[in-house]
Design a protein around this motif. Structure first.
Motif, PDB file in Angstrom:
ATOM      1  N   ALA A 114      10.772  -3.348 -22.262  1.00 42.08           N
ATOM      2  CA  ALA A 114      10.013  -2.236 -21.655  1.00 42.08           C
ATOM      3  C   ALA A 114      10.964  -1.086 -21.335  1.00 42.08           C
ATOM      4  CB  ALA A 114       9.316  -2.721 -20.397  1.00 42.08           C
ATOM      5  N   SER A 115      10.456   0.148 -21.428  1.00 41.81           N
ATOM      6  CA  SER A 115      11.295   1.323 -21.151  1.00 41.81           C
ATOM      7  C   SER A 115      11.317   1.588 -19.643  1.00 41.81           C
ATOM      8  CB  SER A 115      10.722   2.535 -21.875  1.00 41.81           C
ATOM      9  OG  SER A 115       9.470   2.853 -21.305  1.00 41.81           O
ATOM     10  N   GLU A 116      12.280   2.415 -19.227  1.00 43.04           N
ATOM     11  CA  GLU A 116      12.349   2.812 -17.811  1.00 43.04           C
ATOM     12  C   GLU A 116      11.078   3.546 -17.410  1.00 43.04           C
ATOM     13  OE1 GLU A 116      14.073   2.012 -15.058  1.00 43.04           O
ATOM     14  OE2 GLU A 116      14.826   0.582 -16.540  1.00 43.04           O
ATOM     15  N   LEU A 117      10.547   4.346 -18.346  1.00 38.61           N
ATOM     16  CA  LEU A 117       9.310   5.089 -18.067  1.00 38.61           C
ATOM     17  C   LEU A 117       8.164   4.113 -17.771  1.00 38.61           C
ATOM     18  CD1 LEU A 117       7.956   7.903 -17.997  1.00 38.61           C
ATOM     19  CD2 LEU A 117       7.331   7.530 -20.389  1.00 38.61           C
ATOM     20  N   GLU A 118       8.065   3.083 -18.599  1.00 34.52           N
ATOM     21  CA  GLU A 118       6.996   2.083 -18.385  1.00 34.52           C
ATOM     22  C   GLU A 118       7.174   1.398 -17.021  1.00 34.52           C
ATOM     23  OE1 GLU A 118       5.740   0.391 -22.743  1.00 34.52           O
ATOM     24  OE2 GLU A 118       7.846   0.168 -22.168  1.00 34.52           O
ATOM     25  N   ASP A 120       8.697   2.683 -14.389  1.00 30.78           N
ATOM     26  CA  ASP A 120       8.392   3.679 -13.340  1.00 30.78           C
ATOM     27  C   ASP A 120       6.888   3.795 -13.128  1.00 30.78           C
ATOM     28  OD1 ASP A 120      10.961   4.212 -12.817  1.00 30.78           O
ATOM     29  OD2 ASP A 120      11.027   6.169 -13.817  1.00 30.78           O
ATOM     30  N   GLU A 121       6.166   3.849 -14.246  1.00 27.92           N
ATOM     31  CA  GLU A 121       4.696   3.946 -14.170  1.00 27.92           C
ATOM     32  C   GLU A 121       4.118   2.716 -13.464  1.00 27.92           C
ATOM     33  OE1 GLU A 121       2.665   6.454 -15.008  1.00 27.92           O
ATOM     34  OE2 GLU A 121       4.504   7.576 -15.383  1.00 27.92           O
ATOM     35  N   ALA A 122       4.647   1.555 -13.822  1.00 27.06           N
ATOM     36  CA  ALA A 122       4.154   0.309 -13.226  1.00 27.06           C
ATOM     37  C   ALA A 122       4.485   0.281 -11.729  1.00 27.06           C
ATOM     38  CB  ALA A 122       4.784  -0.886 -13.931  1.00 27.06           C
ATOM     39  N   ARG A 123       5.677   0.757 -11.385  1.00 28.30           N
ATOM     40  CA  ARG A 123       6.080   0.786  -9.961  1.00 28.30           C
ATOM     41  C   ARG A 123       5.121   1.666  -9.158  1.00 28.30           C
ATOM     42  NH1 ARG A 123      11.036  -0.501  -7.595  1.00 28.30           N
ATOM     43  NH2 ARG A 123      11.932  -0.920  -9.644  1.00 28.30           N
ATOM     44  N   LYS A 124       4.776   2.840  -9.741  1.00 27.30           N
ATOM     45  CA  LYS A 124       3.829   3.753  -9.061  1.00 27.30           C
ATOM     46  C   LYS A 124       2.471   3.077  -8.888  1.00 27.30           C
ATOM     47  CE  LYS A 124       5.715   8.091 -10.687  1.00 27.30           C
ATOM     48  NZ  LYS A 124       5.794   8.652 -12.023  1.00 27.30           N
ATOM     49  N   MET A 125       2.035   2.423  -9.931  1.00 27.05           N
ATOM     50  CA  MET A 125       0.726   1.764  -9.878  1.00 27.05           C
ATOM     51  C   MET A 125       0.743   0.635  -8.844  1.00 27.05           C
ATOM     52  SD  MET A 125      -2.218   2.052 -10.936  1.00 27.05           S
ATOM     53  CE  MET A 125      -2.469   2.899 -12.483  1.00 27.05           C
ATOM     54  N   LEU A 126       1.836  -0.120  -8.808  1.00 21.63           N
ATOM     55  CA  LEU A 126       1.922  -1.223  -7.845  1.00 21.63           C
ATOM     56  C   LEU A 126       1.904  -0.688  -6.416  1.00 21.63           C
ATOM     57  CD1 LEU A 126       4.444  -3.565  -9.673  1.00 21.63           C
ATOM     58  CD2 LEU A 126       2.115  -4.163  -8.980  1.00 21.63           C
ATOM     59  N   THR A 127       2.578   0.440  -6.189  1.00 20.39           N
ATOM     60  CA  THR A 127       2.588   1.046  -4.853  1.00 20.39           C
ATOM     61  C   THR A 127       1.158   1.368  -4.427  1.00 20.39           C
ATOM     62  OG1 THR A 127       4.758   1.942  -5.272  1.00 20.39           O
ATOM     63  CG2 THR A 127       3.516   3.007  -3.510  1.00 20.39           C
ATOM     64  N   LYS A 128       0.402   1.938  -5.393  1.00 14.02           N
ATOM     65  CA  LYS A 128      -0.994   2.282  -5.120  1.00 14.02           C
ATOM     66  C   LYS A 128      -1.833   1.014  -4.861  1.00 14.02           C
ATOM     67  CE  LYS A 128      -4.236   5.037  -7.708  1.00 14.02           C
ATOM     68  NZ  LYS A 128      -4.416   5.748  -8.976  1.00 14.02           N
ATOM     69  N   ARG A 129      -1.615   0.006  -5.667  1.00 15.04           N
ATOM     70  CA  ARG A 129      -2.410  -1.227  -5.548  1.00 15.04           C
ATOM     71  C   ARG A 129      -2.082  -2.009  -4.269  1.00 15.04           C
ATOM     72  NH1 ARG A 129      -5.863   1.108  -8.513  1.00 15.04           N
ATOM     73  NH2 ARG A 129      -5.906   0.615 -10.725  1.00 15.04           N
ATOM     74  N   TYR A 130      -0.801  -2.031  -3.889  1.00 12.98           N
ATOM     75  CA  TYR A 130      -0.444  -2.736  -2.648  1.00 12.98           C
ATOM     76  C   TYR A 130      -0.932  -1.959  -1.417  1.00 12.98           C
ATOM     77  CZ  TYR A 130       2.340  -6.522  -4.622  1.00 12.98           C
ATOM     78  OH  TYR A 130       2.734  -7.663  -5.286  1.00 12.98           O
ATOM     79  N   ALA A 131      -1.159  -0.650  -1.561  1.00 15.41           N
ATOM     80  CA  ALA A 131      -1.671   0.142  -0.425  1.00 15.41           C
ATOM     81  C   ALA A 131      -3.058  -0.371  -0.026  1.00 15.41           C
ATOM     82  CB  ALA A 131      -1.711   1.622  -0.781  1.00 15.41           C
ATOM     83  N   LEU A 132      -3.840  -0.808  -1.004  1.00 12.48           N
ATOM     84  CA  LEU A 132      -5.164  -1.350  -0.674  1.00 12.48           C
ATOM     85  C   LEU A 132      -5.022  -2.704   0.035  1.00 12.48           C
ATOM     86  CD1 LEU A 132      -8.314  -0.852  -1.153  1.00 12.48           C
ATOM     87  CD2 LEU A 132      -8.049  -2.688  -2.818  1.00 12.48           C
ATOM     88  N   ILE A 133      -4.059  -3.485  -0.400  1.00 16.96           N
ATOM     89  CA  ILE A 133      -3.808  -4.776   0.260  1.00 16.96           C
ATOM     90  C   ILE A 133      -3.383  -4.517   1.712  1.00 16.96           C
ATOM     91  CG2 ILE A 133      -2.431  -6.903   0.221  1.00 16.96           C
ATOM     92  CD1 ILE A 133      -4.076  -6.940  -2.210  1.00 16.96           C
ATOM     93  N   GLU A 134      -2.615  -3.448   1.904  1.00 17.44           N
ATOM     94  CA  GLU A 134      -2.182  -3.076   3.255  1.00 17.44           C
ATOM     95  C   GLU A 134      -3.417  -2.843   4.154  1.00 17.44           C
ATOM     96  OE1 GLU A 134       0.695  -3.110   4.515  1.00 17.44           O
ATOM     97  OE2 GLU A 134       0.871  -1.641   6.123  1.00 17.44           O
ATOM     98  N   THR A 135      -4.392  -2.112   3.623  1.00 11.09           N
ATOM     99  CA  THR A 135      -5.623  -1.855   4.384  1.00 11.09           C
ATOM    100  C   THR A 135      -6.355  -3.158   4.670  1.00 11.09           C
ATOM    101  OG1 THR A 135      -5.808   0.201   3.175  1.00 11.09           O
ATOM    102  CG2 THR A 135      -7.755  -0.475   4.382  1.00 11.09           C
ATOM    103  N   MET A 136      -6.428  -4.013   3.670  1.00 14.29           N
ATOM    104  CA  MET A 136      -7.137  -5.290   3.848  1.00 14.29           C
ATOM    105  C   MET A 136      -6.460  -6.127   4.937  1.00 14.29           C
ATOM    106  SD  MET A 136      -7.611  -5.785  -0.205  1.00 14.29           S
ATOM    107  CE  MET A 136      -8.499  -7.281  -0.523  1.00 14.29           C
ATOM    108  N   LEU A 137      -5.126  -6.102   4.953  1.00 13.48           N
ATOM    109  CA  LEU A 137      -4.394  -6.910   5.938  1.00 13.48           C
ATOM    110  C   LEU A 137      -4.347  -6.250   7.319  1.00 13.48           C
ATOM    111  CD1 LEU A 137      -1.513  -8.210   3.660  1.00 13.48           C
ATOM    112  CD2 LEU A 137      -3.363  -9.574   4.674  1.00 13.48           C
ATOM    113  N   THR A 138      -4.711  -4.979   7.378  1.00 18.42           N
ATOM    114  CA  THR A 138      -4.838  -4.321   8.676  1.00 18.42           C
ATOM    115  C   THR A 138      -6.162  -4.751   9.316  1.00 18.42           C
ATOM    116  OG1 THR A 138      -3.610  -2.480   7.765  1.00 18.42           O
ATOM    117  CG2 THR A 138      -4.735  -2.057   9.833  1.00 18.42           C
TER     118      THR A 138
END
Ligand SMILES: N[C@@H](CCC(=O)N[C@@H](CS)C(=O)NCC(=O)O)C(=O)O
Length: 197
Positions: A114-118, A120-138
């Motif tokens: 996988a490239s660094e770009l791929e 980076d994109e995945a890291r951004k997406m994971l940040t977004k996806r874990y933000a919802l888990i954060e809300t659920m755990l709040t």
């Protein structure tokens, strides 16, 4: 029953769930590159999909796909998931999210090509996806409500990848949940049995 696993993979969700449910199991380690089991047998003969997890029941029936196996463990043991009502579907909803929106976004981190770009994109997406888990755990003590369920077993695996493998920052409630789950006897036992600690 046999659980076909490779250490620290998504099969650890089933491993933790089996321990939590108090079910008997035998672990069979799989070499994912060679597609062989630890005793040299052909893993593709067990699971033609070639990936883990798979479970082989005592009557020889083989079940694959994490969602199906986790649900089977919950239903067979009568634990780790509400038996009915909307709470049951909240667990399925959370487990689907973890499989489709968290697990799959780790793919570029596991792929050496996988490239660094791929990544980076995945890291951004994971940040977004874990933000919802954060809300659920709040809102709730566990990812799918007020009880520990198979969804927490699966979530633990992805959080473990984030923290211990790929240095992906988790939001505070998610990190606290990771630490709490990591301290559970079942998780400690699964980590020991997989040779991770
Ligand atoms: N759709 C499968 C995916 C399982 C999966 O991604 N397994 C990974 C480990 S976490 C694996 O075995 N990868 C090796 C391969 O695909 O060859 C499921 O939900 O069980």
């Amino acid at each position: 029953m046999k659980l076909y696993y490779t250490p620290a993979t998504c099969a650890m969700a089933d491993h933790i769930a089996l321990i939590e449910a108090g079910m008997d199991y035998e672990l069979v380690k799989v070499d994912l590159k060679a597609k062989t089991t630890e005793d040299g047998a052909d893993y593709l003969a067990v699971n033609p999909k070639g990936y883990v997890p798979a479970i082989a029941l005592d009557d020889g029936t083989v079940l694959t796909e994490n969602m199906a196996i986790l649900n089977w463990i919950a239903d067979t043991s009568g634990t780790l998931m509400p038996a009915d009502g909307i709470g049951r579907y909240r667990v399925i909803e959370a487990t689907s999210y973890i499989a489709g929106e968290l697990h799959k976004n780790f793919k570029p981190f596991f792929n050496p090509n996988a490239s660094e770009l791929e990544r980076d994109e995945a890291r951004k997406m994971l940040t977004k996806r874990y933000a919802l888990i954060e809300t659920m755990l709040t809102e709730n003590a566990y990812v799918a409500g007020d009880m520990f369920t198979v969804a927490d077993c699966y979530l633990f695996v992805t959080m473990n990848w984030a923290v211990n493998k790929f240095d992906i920052e988790l939001p505070p409630q998610v990190m606290a949940h990771f630490n709490r789950l990591g301290a559970r006897d079942s998780v400690q036992q699964a980590m020991r049995e997989e040779g991770l600690v």
